[in-house]
Design a protein around this motif. Sequence first.
Motif, PDB file in Angstrom:
ATOM      1  N   LEU A 214     197.414  -6.775   4.304  1.00 56.01           N
ATOM      2  CA  LEU A 214     196.149  -7.552   4.512  1.00 56.01           C
ATOM      3  C   LEU A 214     194.961  -6.652   5.076  1.00 56.01           C
ATOM      4  CD1 LEU A 214     197.590 -10.681   6.223  1.00 56.01           C
ATOM      5  CD2 LEU A 214     197.420 -10.199   4.089  1.00 56.01           C
ATOM      6  N   ASP A 215     194.008  -6.900   4.960  1.00 56.99           N
ATOM      7  CA  ASP A 215     193.005  -6.422   4.677  1.00 56.99           C
ATOM      8  C   ASP A 215     192.009  -7.806   5.695  1.00 56.99           C
ATOM      9  OD1 ASP A 215     191.052  -3.824   5.322  1.00 56.99           O
ATOM     10  OD2 ASP A 215     190.662  -3.816   3.116  1.00 56.99           O
ATOM     11  N   LYS A 216     191.111  -6.612   7.300  1.00 56.66           N
ATOM     12  CA  LYS A 216     189.799  -7.246   7.489  1.00 56.66           C
ATOM     13  C   LYS A 216     189.404  -8.014   6.495  1.00 56.66           C
ATOM     14  CE  LYS A 216     188.623  -4.259  10.289  1.00 56.66           C
ATOM     15  NZ  LYS A 216     188.046  -3.207  11.454  1.00 56.66           N
ATOM     16  N   PRO A 217     188.791  -9.351   6.413  1.00 58.38           N
ATOM     17  CA  PRO A 217     188.292 -10.252   5.843  1.00 58.38           C
ATOM     18  C   PRO A 217     186.282  -8.946   5.615  1.00 58.38           C
ATOM     19  CG  PRO A 217     188.114 -11.444   7.519  1.00 58.38           C
ATOM     20  CD  PRO A 217     189.192  -9.470   7.886  1.00 58.38           C
ATOM     21  N   VAL A 218     185.950  -8.818   4.561  1.00 57.72           N
ATOM     22  CA  VAL A 218     184.781  -8.220   4.986  1.00 57.72           C
ATOM     23  C   VAL A 218     183.922  -9.703   5.195  1.00 57.72           C
ATOM     24  CG1 VAL A 218     182.348  -7.826   3.086  1.00 57.72           C
ATOM     25  CG2 VAL A 218     185.227  -6.922   3.552  1.00 57.72           C
ATOM     26  N   ARG A 219     182.763  -9.327   6.140  1.00 58.63           N
ATOM     27  CA  ARG A 219     181.805 -10.327   6.122  1.00 58.63           C
ATOM     28  C   ARG A 219     180.523 -10.364   5.484  1.00 58.63           C
ATOM     29  NH1 ARG A 219     184.264 -13.966   8.909  1.00 58.63           N
ATOM     30  NH2 ARG A 219     186.306 -13.069  10.141  1.00 58.63           N
ATOM     31  N   ILE A 220     180.177 -11.326   5.133  1.00 56.40           N
ATOM     32  CA  ILE A 220     177.964 -11.505   4.837  1.00 56.40           C
ATOM     33  C   ILE A 220     177.203 -12.313   5.732  1.00 56.40           C
ATOM     34  CG2 ILE A 220     176.959 -12.189   2.366  1.00 56.40           C
ATOM     35  CD1 ILE A 220     179.669 -11.598   1.012  1.00 56.40           C
ATOM     36  N   PRO A 241     169.425 -21.347  10.517  1.00 62.04           N
ATOM     37  CA  PRO A 241     170.479 -20.561  11.724  1.00 62.04           C
ATOM     38  C   PRO A 241     171.212 -19.307  10.669  1.00 62.04           C
ATOM     39  CG  PRO A 241     171.092 -22.202  10.454  1.00 62.04           C
ATOM     40  CD  PRO A 241     170.114 -22.342  10.412  1.00 62.04           C
ATOM     41  N   ASP A 242     171.002 -17.868  11.494  1.00 66.36           N
ATOM     42  CA  ASP A 242     172.082 -16.496  11.231  1.00 66.36           C
ATOM     43  C   ASP A 242     173.247 -16.813  11.069  1.00 66.36           C
ATOM     44  OD1 ASP A 242     172.940 -14.301  10.420  1.00 66.36           O
ATOM     45  OD2 ASP A 242     172.544 -13.025  12.136  1.00 66.36           O
ATOM     46  N   ILE A 243     174.116 -16.818  10.024  1.00 65.86           N
ATOM     47  CA  ILE A 243     175.169 -17.175   9.736  1.00 65.86           C
ATOM     48  C   ILE A 243     176.236 -16.100   9.141  1.00 65.86           C
ATOM     49  CG2 ILE A 243     177.006 -18.913   8.283  1.00 65.86           C
ATOM     50  CD1 ILE A 243     174.154 -20.719   7.802  1.00 65.86           C
ATOM     51  N   THR A 244     177.414 -15.760   9.271  1.00 64.80           N
ATOM     52  CA  THR A 244     178.085 -14.874   8.990  1.00 64.80           C
ATOM     53  C   THR A 244     179.824 -16.143   7.974  1.00 64.80           C
ATOM     54  OG1 THR A 244     177.200 -13.480  10.531  1.00 64.80           O
ATOM     55  CG2 THR A 244     179.358 -12.639   9.309  1.00 64.80           C
ATOM     56  N   LEU A 245     179.865 -15.505   7.143  1.00 70.62           N
ATOM     57  CA  LEU A 245     180.686 -15.583   6.496  1.00 70.62           C
ATOM     58  C   LEU A 245     181.995 -14.725   5.542  1.00 70.62           C
ATOM     59  CD1 LEU A 245     179.172 -18.310   3.396  1.00 70.62           C
ATOM     60  CD2 LEU A 245     180.706 -18.998   6.797  1.00 70.62           C
ATOM     61  N   ASP A 246     183.181 -14.366   5.894  1.00 68.12           N
ATOM     62  CA  ASP A 246     183.801 -14.181   4.892  1.00 68.12           C
ATOM     63  C   ASP A 246     183.662 -13.783   3.394  1.00 68.12           C
ATOM     64  OD1 ASP A 246     185.663 -15.749   3.364  1.00 68.12           O
ATOM     65  OD2 ASP A 246     185.450 -15.912   5.364  1.00 68.12           O
ATOM     66  N   ALA A 247     183.683 -12.726   2.800  1.00 69.11           N
ATOM     67  CA  ALA A 247     183.370 -13.440   1.338  1.00 69.11           C
ATOM     68  C   ALA A 247     184.217 -14.219   0.685  1.00 69.11           C
ATOM     69  CB  ALA A 247     183.846 -11.338   0.674  1.00 69.11           C
ATOM     70  N   GLU A 248     185.380 -14.298   0.938  1.00 69.41           N
ATOM     71  CA  GLU A 248     185.884 -15.573   0.228  1.00 69.41           C
ATOM     72  C   GLU A 248     185.334 -16.840   0.512  1.00 69.41           C
ATOM     73  OE1 GLU A 248     190.754 -17.472  -0.441  1.00 69.41           O
ATOM     74  OE2 GLU A 248     190.178 -15.327   1.091  1.00 69.41           O
ATOM     75  N   SER A 249     184.613 -16.674   1.537  1.00 68.39           N
ATOM     76  CA  SER A 249     184.128 -18.742   2.151  1.00 68.39           C
ATOM     77  C   SER A 249     182.639 -18.092   0.734  1.00 68.39           C
ATOM     78  CB  SER A 249     184.023 -18.628   2.987  1.00 68.39           C
ATOM     79  OG  SER A 249     185.252 -18.756   3.557  1.00 68.39           O
ATOM     80  N   PHE A 250     181.911 -17.090   1.116  1.00 70.38           N
ATOM     81  CA  PHE A 250     180.655 -16.638   0.564  1.00 70.38           C
ATOM     82  C   PHE A 250     180.357 -17.010  -1.034  1.00 70.38           C
ATOM     83  CE2 PHE A 250     177.699 -14.208  -1.821  1.00 70.38           C
ATOM     84  CZ  PHE A 250     176.419 -15.225  -0.592  1.00 70.38           C
ATOM     85  N   ALA A 251     181.912 -16.824  -1.570  1.00 73.66           N
ATOM     86  CA  ALA A 251     182.217 -16.921  -3.099  1.00 73.66           C
ATOM     87  C   ALA A 251     182.151 -18.310  -3.625  1.00 73.66           C
ATOM     88  CB  ALA A 251     183.583 -16.214  -3.712  1.00 73.66           C
ATOM     89  N   GLY A 252     182.999 -19.192  -2.315  1.00 73.08           N
ATOM     90  CA  GLY A 252     183.058 -20.484  -2.501  1.00 73.08           C
ATOM     91  C   GLY A 252     181.951 -21.689  -2.397  1.00 73.08           C
ATOM     92  N   LEU A 253     180.915 -20.692  -1.485  1.00 75.25           N
ATOM     93  CA  LEU A 253     180.240 -21.627  -1.587  1.00 75.25           C
ATOM     94  C   LEU A 253     179.062 -22.224  -2.913  1.00 75.25           C
ATOM     95  CD1 LEU A 253     177.645 -19.411   0.926  1.00 75.25           C
ATOM     96  CD2 LEU A 253     179.279 -21.498   1.265  1.00 75.25           C
ATOM     97  N   ASP A 254     178.707 -23.242  -2.983  1.00 68.70           N
ATOM     98  CA  ASP A 254     177.806 -24.465  -4.330  1.00 68.70           C
ATOM     99  C   ASP A 254     176.541 -24.773  -3.703  1.00 68.70           C
ATOM    100  OD1 ASP A 254     177.920 -24.824  -6.125  1.00 68.70           O
ATOM    101  OD2 ASP A 254     178.574 -26.997  -6.554  1.00 68.70           O
ATOM    102  N   LEU A 291     180.105  -9.042  -3.146  1.00 67.60           N
ATOM    103  CA  LEU A 291     179.295  -9.925  -3.574  1.00 67.60           C
ATOM    104  C   LEU A 291     179.839  -9.844  -4.647  1.00 67.60           C
ATOM    105  CD1 LEU A 291     175.581  -8.706  -2.859  1.00 67.60           C
ATOM    106  CD2 LEU A 291     176.922 -10.525  -2.077  1.00 67.60           C
ATOM    107  N   ALA A 292     180.875  -9.548  -5.471  1.00 70.76           N
ATOM    108  CA  ALA A 292     181.420  -9.322  -6.892  1.00 70.76           C
ATOM    109  C   ALA A 292     182.351 -10.365  -7.363  1.00 70.76           C
ATOM    110  CB  ALA A 292     182.276  -8.225  -6.846  1.00 70.76           C
ATOM    111  N   ARG A 293     182.761 -11.269  -5.928  1.00 68.91           N
ATOM    112  CA  ARG A 293     182.990 -12.474  -6.652  1.00 68.91           C
ATOM    113  C   ARG A 293     182.353 -13.769  -6.690  1.00 68.91           C
ATOM    114  NH1 ARG A 293     188.092 -12.881  -3.347  1.00 68.91           N
ATOM    115  NH2 ARG A 293     187.790 -12.357  -1.874  1.00 68.91           N
ATOM    116  N   ALA A 294     181.336 -13.632  -5.505  1.00 70.23           N
ATOM    117  CA  ALA A 294     180.546 -14.881  -6.148  1.00 70.23           C
ATOM    118  C   ALA A 294     179.804 -14.692  -6.918  1.00 70.23           C
ATOM    119  CB  ALA A 294     179.599 -14.508  -5.296  1.00 70.23           C
ATOM    120  N   ASP A 295     180.368 -15.766  -8.227  1.00 69.55           N
ATOM    121  CA  ASP A 295     180.217 -15.780  -9.344  1.00 69.55           C
ATOM    122  C   ASP A 295     178.765 -16.854  -9.887  1.00 69.55           C
ATOM    123  OD1 ASP A 295     182.182 -13.869 -10.430  1.00 69.55           O
ATOM    124  OD2 ASP A 295     182.883 -16.130 -10.887  1.00 69.55           O
ATOM    125  N   TRP A 296     178.322 -18.100  -8.343  1.00 70.38           N
ATOM    126  CA  TRP A 296     177.246 -18.343  -8.915  1.00 70.38           C
ATOM    127  C   TRP A 296     176.087 -17.761  -8.761  1.00 70.38           C
ATOM    128  CZ3 TRP A 296     174.388 -18.100  -4.091  1.00 70.38           C
ATOM    129  CH2 TRP A 296     175.208 -17.780  -3.092  1.00 70.38           C
TER     130      TRP A 296
END
Length: 409
Positions: A214-220, A241-254, A291-296
């Motif tokens: 497992l790798d440490k989650p990349v944060r955005i 607000p200044d928000i930090t999300l892991d890459a997977e959660s960022f990719a799931g934003l809508d 950012l690659a998995r954030a298709d939106w």
Amino acid sequence: MTRINWTRPADLRAQVQKLWDRGEWLTALVADAPLLPKRLLLKGPTSAEMADRFDDVRAWIAELRAMPYCRVEMREFRHRLLGANAVPREVWIDTVEDAAALIGKRRDVVRFTALIELTGRRQPKLLEWLAKRPLRALELADAWERLLEIAAWLERHPRPGVYLRQVDIPGVHSKFIEVHRGVLMELLDLVLPPGGIDQTACGASQFARRYGFLDKPVRIRLRVLDPEINLFGCARNRQAPDITLDAESFAGLDLPVARVFITENEINFLAFPRVENSLVLFGAGYGFEMLARADWLSRCRIHYWGDIDTHGFAILDQLRGRFGHVESFLMDRKTLLAFEPLWGEEGKQTLRDLPRLNVEEAALYDDLRDNRIRENLRLEQERIGFGHVRSALSVLANDAPPGVGTSYV
């Protein structure tokens, strides 16, 4: 007096040292290679020199015959006045131990022999690596047993699906693995079966993914610039607000955003003005894999704001490799000239061609890398006043299609 060019003891030691520096003596210990006995190059006196400089020749012969750890083979030479004499014909090194003693490497040979024995018992597949990288193995001698234990642990637990911190090997901690990732990749690729290796993950930075950790989650890091967009269902917040999300959660934003701004400077990120239907990301230099998995993002207008220097344009070019529709923001010639009093100097320029720049960007980039305006010219993004930023955002608002962001300031 003519300079004597005969092989001296120091020359013979230099030959042995050269073979040591190439690892050949130690490789012979692993592979039982036919390196030994080894004849060394020997240049001696000519027949004329032996006749004319007999005292020098006798001194040379005595020097060579007195050399320890070498076998000197002699031939007969007959002097017209002094009769038959024995002269060195060949010089040989018979064993690795003799070679090591000659150049002061006895302890290293003993240590390397112990590495061979240990590796043969624990991980015989890695004898191949010892033969190929013997001097590197000597550098790692104190860590070698732990490296073998890590290889054995991964053989027993292929693709373990845990963090490096969770590897339970006595005397081995995650920092040890982190420090030795490069050599571990060489060793594990020889030990593990193909199914235990993700061949698409290359380089030390992808060690965890390559071997199934497992790798440490990349944060955005982001700020939503429109106060009407409620990210967490909380009360309306005008502070963005200044928000930090892991890459997977960022990719799931809508999020209902139409524009995304990316800036490399933290204060610019924190102070970025309000813009309808928009958010701003704190950039990561040359790293945009997160950012690659954030298709939106592909449906948003993306604006990159970097320094006006060669590296700023190189980062823009790389980002366009991920998102071809990225637009530059405040990275134009007009902005550069408007802030001439605040120009700085770029330490080390990048000079490669950047094929993804548009015509105007490429022209300015060429002027920068060729030092046509000023040598190593750089305008850092934080030098640009926020009045200029607001004006540029107003221009964007005016050329926006219906429903796309308008500056609030």
